[in-house]
Design a protein around this motif. Structure first.
Motif, mmCIF file in Angstrom:
data_model
loop_
_atom_site.group_PDB
_atom_site.id
_atom_site.type_symbol
_atom_site.label_atom_id
_atom_site.label_comp_id
_atom_site.label_asym_id
_atom_site.label_seq_id
_atom_site.Cartn_x
_atom_site.Cartn_y
_atom_site.Cartn_z
ATOM 1 N N THR A 1 -0.843 1.438 -2.044
ATOM 2 C CA THR A 1 -1.189 0.624 -0.883
ATOM 3 C C THR A 1 -0.893 -0.835 -1.191
ATOM 4 N N PRO B 1 -6.867 -4.191 2.194
ATOM 5 C CA PRO B 1 -7.030 -2.845 2.771
ATOM 6 C C PRO B 1 -8.498 -2.453 2.859
ATOM 7 N N PHE C 1 -0.424 -4.873 -0.021
ATOM 8 C CA PHE C 1 -1.054 -5.774 0.945
ATOM 9 C C PHE C 1 -0.708 -7.213 0.583
ATOM 10 N N ASP C 2 -0.675 -8.065 1.589
ATOM 11 C CA ASP C 2 -0.398 -9.488 1.400
ATOM 12 C C ASP C 2 -1.065 -10.243 2.545
ATOM 13 N N THR D 1 -4.013 -9.446 4.073
ATOM 14 C CA THR D 1 -5.080 -8.624 4.640
ATOM 15 C C THR D 1 -5.469 -7.558 3.628
ATOM 16 N N LYS E 1 -6.000 -11.401 -2.430
ATOM 17 C CA LYS E 1 -5.467 -10.890 -1.165
ATOM 18 C C LYS E 1 -3.961 -10.660 -1.202
ATOM 19 N N GLY F 1 -9.437 0.814 -0.220
ATOM 20 C CA GLY F 1 -8.550 0.651 -1.362
ATOM 21 C C GLY F 1 -9.066 1.323 -2.605
#
Length: 501
Positions: free
Chosen positions: A327, A334, A329-330, A332, A261, A337
């Motif tokens: 993209t 995507p 994310f950290d 949540t 994540k 993806g």
């Protein structure tokens, strides 16, 4: 195809070309010489480098690259493992040389990637790293991120891990040399297994309806006498097999980050119905219709880039590969993806010497793979990386297009008034008023722009020299026509043809 160059005695043309290409650096505000402070930062990192304790120097890694390459990001080793395979893929440990927040870190973020300008490479990292201590040169003991895969008999990934290790590449192989050895039956076990695994990974790509657009590479080459030519050579099979190992690694990196994540993916939406319909029409008018019964990836693999019509189809297929982005994310994950051309989630991770984002993906994946904490400096950079990479990609694409436009104009200078056979890629469109924008085949300024005036024009492709340009006249897509070169201007990058009645 044959090589194209300016006649050696046309010194005025040659000088104009050199000047126009040199001005691209100023026009596009490309990075200049590496700042001394950043180079000193790099030298200090090299002097302080401590190799990892995990020792894989006994593994017979080899690199496979263009013969002239010295910035070697990847080295591969493959061996049988029961009914399947073990693949070890060593990636240059660039993070070991870049202190977070230091001058070198700042300069690499400003550049984003290595730019391959026609008058010389503009490296992402100083050469003391990219072609020296950080490159997986043969015989040099290096630090690397080693991806360790277990594959089944179909080359499906069963397990994967990544950790830092000491490695030594045994040999620097070229694509041409590797292909010659494979064709002659004299290839090493690693090369033979690369073909075996590569072909099976291609089959897996087809099964997931992935698509590879293996365009012939166009490269501007400077000749010893100062002239230029454009080389456009179809990819060799070994390049595809080698690329499959990189794709497999990028897919594994994406999966690690999605499960953890945190990370950054290379994403691309699936082509919309309008683009698919237009592409299907183009394949019909160019004489090799895609009926949609096979995936477009399978269809693209069947095309022969040495056939002018099929090469035109490959160019048209570019519309199906639009919208690629990064993209980050950290916390949540995507929702969408996927990199649609690959047919799976994917991340850039195998070219850290030449692409900024890979440095961050490597350290994130290594931490996640071994149950460690993702470094704070890598997490903090995630929101910034999509913008940095998007700007860098746009600049690189524009530079490549303008450079090719300039050289194409130069290649045709000695052919004004001559006639050529051509294929119509896009049929006639009315021209009215002033155009806007830049770029090849675009409106307004730039090569082949519409500009002022009335009438009709379309886009044609001539085979020798291989140039795509605008042509005045009533043109029907997919037809073979005879055209005359009216003008060619290096400084404006404009080429004009007219239809021969």
């Amino acid at each position: 195809m044959s090589h194209h160059r300016l006649a050696p005695n046309v010194h005025d043309h040659k000088n104009a070309l050199e000047e126009a290409l040199g001005l691209l650096r100023t026009e596009l505000e490309l990075p200049g010489p590496y700042p001394a402070e950043a180079v000193e930062d790099a030298r200090a990192a090299i002097a302080a480098l401590k190799l990892p304790s995990y020792d894989l120097t006994a593994v017979g890694f080899v690199t496979i690259d263009p013969a002239s390459s010295t910035d070697l990001d990847q080295a591969v080793f493959i061996e049988p493992d029961g009914n399947g395979y073990r693949v070890m893929y060593a990636i240059a440990d660039v993070p070991a040389f870049v202190a977070p927040g230091g001058p070198l870190d700042a300069e690499t973020r400003r550049r984003g990637q290595t730019f391959y300008a026609p008058d010389g490479r503009i490296p992402l990292h100083p050469e003391v790293i990219s072609e020296g201590a950080g490159s997986l040169l043969p015989g040099q003991e290096c630090s690397a991120f080693v991806w360790d895969f277990t594959l089944d008999g179909d080359a499906t990934v069963l397990s994967v891990g990544v950790r830092r290790a000491r490695v030594i590449s045994r040999d620097k192989l070229s694509y041409k040399g590797a292909q010659a050895d494979l064709d002659a039956g004299t290839a090493s076990p690693v090369l033979s297994l690369l073909r075996e695994v590569g072909l099976k990974r291609v089959a897996l790509e087809r099964a997931r309806e992935g698509a590879s657009l293996n365009m012939p590479e166009q490269e501007i080459v400077q000749l010893p006498d100062g002239g230029y030519r454009i080389d456009a050579v179809p990819q060799l099979p070994v390049e595809d097999w080698n690329a499959q190992i990189s794709l497999m690694t990028g897919m594994a990196a994406a999966q690690l980050m999605l499960e953890g994540k945190v990370g950054i993916l290379r994403t691309m939406p699936a082509p919309d119905e309008r683009s698919l319909r237009h592409f299907r029409l183009q394949t019909e008018v160019l004489g090799r219709p895609w009926d949609g019964e096979v995936s477009y990836g399978e269809y693209l693999r069947s095309l022969d880039p040495t056939d002018p019509r099929q090469l035109a189809i490959m160019h048209s297929a570019g519309m199906l590969f639009r919208g690629a982005s990064y993209t980050a994310f950290d916390g949540t994950v995507p929702e969408d993806g996927i990199q649609s051309a690959i047919g799976a989630a994917y991340a850039h991770t195998t070219a850290p010497l030449r692409r900024l984002v890979d440095r961050f993906v490597l350290v994130i994946c290594e931490a996640l793979s071994n149950g460690g904490d993702v470094p704070g400096w890598a997490r903090e950079a995630l929101p910034l990386l999509p913008g940095i990479m998007a700007g860098s990609d746009q600049l690189a694409s524009r530079m490549e297009r303008l450079a090719l436009d300039t050289v194409e104009a130069a290649l045709l200078l000695n052919h004004i008034g001559q006639e050529f056979d051509a294929i119509v890629i896009s049929g006639s469109k009315p021209q009215n008023g002033n155009g806007n924008g830049n770029g090849k085949n675009g409106n307004g300024n730039g090569k082949n722009g519409n500009g002022n005036g009335n009438g009709s024009s379309g886009i044609i492709q001539i085979a020798e020299p291989a140039v795509t340009a605008r042509c005045a006249g009533e043109l029907e897509s997919g037809t073979k026509v005879r055209v005359r070169l009216v003008s060619s201007d290096i400084t404006t990058r404009q080429i004009h043809f007219e239809l021969v009645s």
